[in-house]
Scaffold this motif. Structure first.
Motif, PDB file in Angstrom:
ATOM      1  N   HIS A 171       0.830  -1.205   0.000  1.00 52.28           N
ATOM      2  CA  HIS A 171       0.000   0.000   0.000  1.00 52.28           C
ATOM      3  C   HIS A 171       0.865   1.256   0.000  1.00 52.28           C
ATOM      4  N   GLY A 172       1.875   1.283   0.863  1.00 51.65           N
ATOM      5  CA  GLY A 172       2.743   2.451   0.932  1.00 51.65           C
ATOM      6  C   GLY A 172       3.481   2.716  -0.365  1.00 51.65           C
ATOM      7  N   LEU A 173       3.995   1.663  -0.994  1.00 52.56           N
ATOM      8  CA  LEU A 173       4.725   1.820  -2.244  1.00 52.56           C
ATOM      9  C   LEU A 173       3.822   2.306  -3.370  1.00 52.56           C
ATOM     10  N   LEU A 174       2.640   1.683  -3.515  1.00 52.98           N
ATOM     11  CA  LEU A 174       1.758   2.049  -4.626  1.00 52.98           C
ATOM     12  C   LEU A 174       1.163   3.436  -4.448  1.00 52.98           C
ATOM     13  N   GLN A 175       0.918   3.841  -3.214  1.00 56.72           N
ATOM     14  CA  GLN A 175       0.427   5.205  -2.980  1.00 56.72           C
ATOM     15  C   GLN A 175       1.463   6.247  -3.358  1.00 56.72           C
ATOM     16  N   ALA A 176       2.734   5.907  -3.193  1.00 53.37           N
ATOM     17  CA  ALA A 176       3.809   6.863  -3.473  1.00 53.37           C
ATOM     18  C   ALA A 176       4.182   6.905  -4.949  1.00 53.37           C
ATOM     19  N   ALA A 177       3.744   5.919  -5.718  1.00 47.42           N
ATOM     20  CA  ALA A 177       4.105   5.836  -7.134  1.00 47.42           C
ATOM     21  C   ALA A 177       3.052   6.518  -8.002  1.00 47.42           C
ATOM     22  N   THR A 178       3.446   6.867  -9.217  1.00 49.91           N
ATOM     23  CA  THR A 178       2.509   7.457 -10.183  1.00 49.91           C
ATOM     24  C   THR A 178       2.216   6.476 -11.324  1.00 49.91           C
ATOM     25  N   SER A 179       2.648   5.251 -11.194  1.00 52.35           N
ATOM     26  CA  SER A 179       2.489   4.244 -12.248  1.00 52.35           C
ATOM     27  C   SER A 179       1.029   3.805 -12.369  1.00 52.35           C
ATOM     28  N   ARG A 180       0.633   3.401 -13.568  1.00 53.21           N
ATOM     29  CA  ARG A 180      -0.721   2.890 -13.802  1.00 53.21           C
ATOM     30  C   ARG A 180      -0.803   1.398 -13.553  1.00 53.21           C
ATOM     31  N   TRP A 181       0.273   0.679 -13.868  1.00 53.00           N
ATOM     32  CA  TRP A 181       0.271  -0.779 -13.762  1.00 53.00           C
ATOM     33  C   TRP A 181       1.391  -1.239 -12.842  1.00 53.00           C
ATOM     34  N   VAL A 182       1.133  -2.316 -12.126  1.00 51.59           N
ATOM     35  CA  VAL A 182       2.159  -2.917 -11.279  1.00 51.59           C
ATOM     36  C   VAL A 182       2.261  -4.398 -11.618  1.00 51.59           C
ATOM     37  N   TRP A 183       3.480  -4.901 -11.648  1.00 50.45           N
ATOM     38  CA  TRP A 183       3.707  -6.298 -11.976  1.00 50.45           C
ATOM     39  C   TRP A 183       4.633  -6.916 -10.936  1.00 50.45           C
ATOM     40  N   LEU A 184       4.636  -8.230 -10.892  1.00 49.35           N
ATOM     41  CA  LEU A 184       5.469  -8.953  -9.935  1.00 49.35           C
ATOM     42  C   LEU A 184       5.678 -10.364 -10.451  1.00 49.35           C
ATOM     43  N   SER A 185       6.625 -11.065  -9.867  1.00 40.02           N
ATOM     44  CA  SER A 185       6.817 -12.481 -10.155  1.00 40.02           C
ATOM     45  C   SER A 185       6.697 -13.253  -8.860  1.00 40.02           C
ATOM     46  N   VAL A 186       6.111 -14.433  -8.944  1.00 37.02           N
ATOM     47  CA  VAL A 186       5.882 -15.253  -7.759  1.00 37.02           C
ATOM     48  C   VAL A 186       6.079 -16.725  -8.138  1.00 37.02           C
ATOM     49  N   LEU A 187       6.822 -17.448  -7.335  1.00 35.98           N
ATOM     50  CA  LEU A 187       7.034 -18.867  -7.592  1.00 35.98           C
ATOM     51  C   LEU A 187       5.695 -19.604  -7.624  1.00 35.98           C
ATOM     52  N   GLU A 188       5.544 -20.515  -8.547  1.00 36.87           N
ATOM     53  CA  GLU A 188       4.284 -21.241  -8.686  1.00 36.87           C
ATOM     54  C   GLU A 188       3.880 -21.947  -7.397  1.00 36.87           C
ATOM     55  N   ASP A 189       4.851 -22.437  -6.636  1.00 37.76           N
ATOM     56  CA  ASP A 189       4.521 -23.200  -5.433  1.00 37.76           C
ATOM     57  C   ASP A 189       4.426 -22.349  -4.169  1.00 37.76           C
ATOM     58  N   ASN A 190       4.485 -21.014  -4.306  1.00 36.95           N
ATOM     59  CA  ASN A 190       4.356 -20.132  -3.146  1.00 36.95           C
ATOM     60  C   ASN A 190       2.870 -19.828  -2.927  1.00 36.95           C
ATOM     61  N   THR A 191       2.192 -20.745  -2.290  1.00 34.39           N
ATOM     62  CA  THR A 191       0.735 -20.653  -2.138  1.00 34.39           C
ATOM     63  C   THR A 191       0.318 -19.434  -1.346  1.00 34.39           C
ATOM     64  N   ALA A 192       1.032 -19.117  -0.275  1.00 28.63           N
ATOM     65  CA  ALA A 192       0.650 -17.985   0.574  1.00 28.63           C
ATOM     66  C   ALA A 192       0.715 -16.673  -0.195  1.00 28.63           C
ATOM     67  N   ALA A 193       1.798 -16.462  -0.931  1.00 26.97           N
ATOM     68  CA  ALA A 193       1.934 -15.219  -1.696  1.00 26.97           C
ATOM     69  C   ALA A 193       0.899 -15.148  -2.809  1.00 26.97           C
ATOM     70  N   ARG A 194       0.664 -16.269  -3.496  1.00 29.27           N
ATOM     71  CA  ARG A 194      -0.306 -16.257  -4.586  1.00 29.27           C
ATOM     72  C   ARG A 194      -1.713 -15.970  -4.074  1.00 29.27           C
ATOM     73  N   THR A 195      -2.036 -16.449  -2.893  1.00 33.63           N
ATOM     74  CA  THR A 195      -3.347 -16.161  -2.306  1.00 33.63           C
ATOM     75  C   THR A 195      -3.512 -14.669  -2.069  1.00 33.63           C
ATOM     76  N   LEU A 196      -2.477 -14.036  -1.529  1.00 30.06           N
ATOM     77  CA  LEU A 196      -2.517 -12.587  -1.307  1.00 30.06           C
ATOM     78  C   LEU A 196      -2.667 -11.840  -2.626  1.00 30.06           C
ATOM     79  N   TYR A 197      -1.862 -12.195  -3.630  1.00 26.25           N
ATOM     80  CA  TYR A 197      -1.892 -11.470  -4.896  1.00 26.25           C
ATOM     81  C   TYR A 197      -3.209 -11.677  -5.635  1.00 26.25           C
ATOM     82  N   ASP A 198      -3.782 -12.868  -5.537  1.00 27.31           N
ATOM     83  CA  ASP A 198      -5.104 -13.102  -6.138  1.00 27.31           C
ATOM     84  C   ASP A 198      -6.146 -12.179  -5.503  1.00 27.31           C
ATOM     85  N   ARG A 199      -6.076 -12.056  -4.188  1.00 29.89           N
ATOM     86  CA  ARG A 199      -7.042 -11.206  -3.477  1.00 29.89           C
ATOM     87  C   ARG A 199      -6.886  -9.736  -3.867  1.00 29.89           C
ATOM     88  N   LEU A 200      -5.676  -9.341  -4.214  1.00 28.63           N
ATOM     89  CA  LEU A 200      -5.426  -7.945  -4.579  1.00 28.63           C
ATOM     90  C   LEU A 200      -5.759  -7.651  -6.038  1.00 28.63           C
TER      91      LEU A 200
END
Length: 243
Positions: free
Chosen positions: A200-229
């Motif tokens: 939240h802090g990073l995206l509020q401070a940025a002026t970008s329209r799109w944000v991207w990231l990479s996540v390991l396929e087997d990182n279930t916890a991170a993928r759950t968070l990113y899906d929710r977002l």
């Protein structure tokens, strides 16, 4: 959404290696062995002589004490390079999803806990200490890792804990997009919503329209968070590493 070839280029700019050599359509990167992305070939277009190109890459990496590696995405050239590398003795490593979302959508979906988040254009010593304690690969490579951070325009977020920090994140700024990197929370402070607070802090401070990231396929916890977002998979990649 962003296409695979463009995504490869954005990720390369967001995490730049110390040395990059163009080889007949391939980008050969090396950075003292720190991270696979900065020490792998990005095969952007097909070389005229594949065998000679592979020999050159392998000799160059061995000369630098680095294991020959390739980043393989849907945009790889030649298109059968993955199979060619497998036949040559390369093994698959780190199957990874590349995900993208509109910044406005992510901010709308974030439910953050109250936390002080400091934003800077350079990483503090405490930020780097936290990152290295979680993702470090040896004291002799820390300087090379810090150089990667310094090469691209970025924002750095941290949740303070006295002179130390509880959580960190890095937002690489590339054109009108942003890439989320180095999201890490000290294990003593996990499951307190600090990762969401950092995003939240990073995206509020940025002026970008799109944000991207990479996540390991087997990182279930991170993928759950990113899906929710609201992040959606737009590409994927893995590495081929010579054994």
């Amino acid at each position: 959404m962003i296409e695979a070839a463009q995504m490869d280029s954005l990720m390369n700019q967001g995490w730049p290696a110390a040395h990059s050599t163009e080889l007949d359509g391939w980008l050969v990167r090396h950075n003292a062995g720190v991270t696979l992305r900065a020490n792998s070939v990005l095969p952007k277009s097909a070389p005229f002589d594949l065998g000679k190109a592979l020999d050159y890459v392998e000799n160059l990496y061995v000369a630098h004490g680095i294991t020959p590696s390739f980043q393989i995405s849907p945009a790889v050239q030649p298109s059968d390079l993955d199979a060619q590398l497998e036949a040559r003795g390369y093994v698959m490593r780190n199957p990874t999803l590349v995900q993208c979302a509109a910044v406005s959508d992510v901010l709308a979906n974030l439910h953050t806990t109250p936390a002080e988040v400091n934003i800077s254009t350079t990483p503090s010593a405490a930020w780097t200490d936290c990152w290295w304690s979680i993702d470090g690969r040896g004291a002799d490579t820390r300087a090379a890792a810090e150089q990667i951070l310094a090469r691209g325009k970025a924002l750095y977020a941290s949740v303070p804990d006295g002179p130390r920090v509880k959580a960190i994140g890095r937002l690489a700024l590339v054109d009108d997009t942003a890439g989320l990197y180095c999201l890490a929370v000290d294990e003593r402070f996990r499951r307190q919503g600090l990762a969401s607070a950092i995003i939240h802090g990073l995206l509020q401070a940025a002026t970008s329209r799109w944000v991207w990231l990479s996540v390991l396929e087997d990182n279930t916890a991170a993928r759950t968070l990113y899906d929710r977002l609201g992040f959606q998979t737009v590409s994927r990649y893995h590495y081929r590493v010579k054994e």
